[in-house]
Design a protein around this motif. Structure first.
Motif, short mmCIF file in Angstrom:
data_model
loop_
_atom_site.label_atom_id
_atom_site.label_comp_id
_atom_site.label_asym_id
_atom_site.label_seq_id
_atom_site.Cartn_x
_atom_site.Cartn_y
_atom_site.Cartn_z
N MET A 26 0.39 -1.46 -0.17
CA MET A 26 0.22 0.26 0.36
C MET A 26 0.34 1.41 0.47
O MET A 26 0.50 2.72 -1.27
N LEU A 27 2.42 1.25 0.87
CA LEU A 27 2.91 2.61 1.07
C LEU A 27 3.19 2.66 -0.59
O LEU A 27 3.91 3.88 -0.94
N SER A 28 3.76 1.42 -1.16
CA SER A 28 4.46 1.39 -2.49
C SER A 28 3.65 2.34 -2.73
O SER A 28 4.53 3.45 -4.29
N SER A 29 2.07 1.92 -3.34
CA SER A 29 1.05 2.40 -4.69
C SER A 29 1.06 3.78 -4.59
O SER A 29 1.12 4.60 -5.66
N VAL A 30 1.21 3.94 -2.80
CA VAL A 30 1.01 5.54 -2.92
C VAL A 30 2.53 6.18 -2.96
O VAL A 30 2.06 7.75 -4.08
N ARG A 31 3.54 6.09 -2.62
CA ARG A 31 4.69 6.59 -3.03
C ARG A 31 4.29 7.36 -4.98
O ARG A 31 5.07 7.94 -5.22
N GLU A 32 4.64 5.94 -5.47
CA GLU A 32 4.69 5.69 -6.67
C GLU A 32 2.80 6.86 -7.51
O GLU A 32 3.57 7.43 -8.70
N ALA A 33 2.39 7.21 -6.27
CA ALA A 33 0.70 7.52 -6.97
C ALA A 33 0.85 9.53 -6.84
O ALA A 33 0.88 10.04 -7.86
N ARG A 34 2.18 9.72 -5.95
CA ARG A 34 2.36 10.76 -5.62
C ARG A 34 3.48 10.98 -7.23
O ARG A 34 3.58 12.08 -7.35
#
Length: 328
Positions: A318-326
């Motif tokens: 989840m954290l990795s997906s949030v970072r990629e989205a940012r």
């Protein structure tokens, strides 16, 4: 010592690797939009289009966690446990009934102690019978006292000290002045009815002069013998006595003979002790032994670790997906 209750579970440990090697890769077909000027768009975007499927790659952390979770799950299924020291549990394999005459005739003082002093019959019996009871470790003991009537003083118990204490408190005449030996044997049979143990033994101590039984001692003995009860009889007192103090040795001997036991005569306390030793020799201690090894299970810890690792990996994704989205 660490062991596994289901070690065969480790046979499935290489299963994911076999699937990885031999199972076909998952393929998924998706609809696409055909654009006449696609090449121009790709060139403007600086991309080089190509044909083929897209295979998503997993990171090292994901693979490490997945492998570790699988190993822990298999370990949990195998049920790891720590075995303690074996504990040996001994259970009674023989039921023993002591039937003691406390009629008025047991008050006669025709026995002797170690110093040769006159001793009451019942006192001589109690002097050695309590030690005999306490040494019955491995047996269940019941105590019957009889006079004019027979009474169950102690049902079958492995609390030998309590049985000995109750015997010590018994006094002449507590059950009446007469002797109901046949009724005592009958009460013994009723006591054995609740027993599931094969070896059943009756030790009958009396002056042998039955005066008050509703069933004759010999008839009661026949029933006992058919029920598999072995009877040892002990004549207490002076065989040459007269009247109510007379010791009826013939009846006691006949009872022992019919019930596959043995007959003894005790005219002093030491003689009684020797008789008990002889009974021990003829009927050695019999014990059912069960070995129990305590064990502590740890499989739940492996499953707990799998759950925690799964939650940690989920949050990591989840954290990795949030970072990629940012970044996008």
């Amino acid at each position: 010592m660490l062991s596994f209750a289901a070690p065969f579970a480790f046979l499935i440990l290489p299963l994911p690797l076999l699937v990885w090697w031999y199972a076909p890769a998952h393929r998924e077909t998706a609809q696409a939009l055909r654009v006449p000027f696609f090449q121009s768009i790709a060139a403007a975007a600086g991309q080089t289009p190509s044909q083929g499927s897209l295979v998503r790659k997993r990171g090292r952390a994901q693979m490490t966690v997945a492998v570790l979770c699988w190993i822990l799950a298999v370990v949990g299924v195998a049920r790891p446990q720590v075995l303690g020291e074996p504990i040996v549990i001994e259970k009674a394999a023989r039921d023993l009934v002591l039937a003691v005459d406390i009629s008025g005739s047991m008050d006669a003082r025709d026995m002797s102690d170690a110093d040769g002093n006159p001793l009451q019959r019942l006192a001589a019996v109690k002097e050695v019978i309590n030690d005999f009871i306490v040494e019955r470790d491995g047996d269940r003991v019941a105590l019957i006292v009889f006079g004019s009537n027979a009474y169950l003083q102690t049902p079958f118990t492995e609390d030998l000290e309590s049985a000995a204490e109750l015997m010590e408190q018994t006094q002449v005449g507590m059950a009446g002045p007469h002797t109901a030996m046949g009724d005592a044997i009958g009460l013994t049979l009723r006591t054995f009815e609740a027993s599931e143990i094969e070896q059943k033994l009756l030790i009958l101590l009396s002056d042998g002069a039955d005066t008050n039984s509703q069933m004759s001692p010999l008839n009661a003995t026949e029933i006992a013998a058919n029920a598999g009860v072995k009877i040892f009889t002990i004549g207490v007192g002076d065989p040459d006595g007269s009247g109510d103090d007379r010791v009826d040795l013939d009846t006691l001997e006949a009872i022992a003979k019919r019930a596959d036991g043995a007959f003894y005569v005790a005219d002093d306390a030491q003689g009684l002790a020797d008789i008990y030793a002889e009974i021990d020799r003829l009927n050695p201690r019999v014990v059912d032994t069960t070995t129990f090894q305590p064990r502590q299970e740890f499989g739940h810890l492996a499953f707990t670790a799998v759950a925690l690792l799964g939650i940690a990996m989920m949050f990591g994704l989840m954290l990795s997906s949030v970072r990629e989205a940012r970044r996008g």
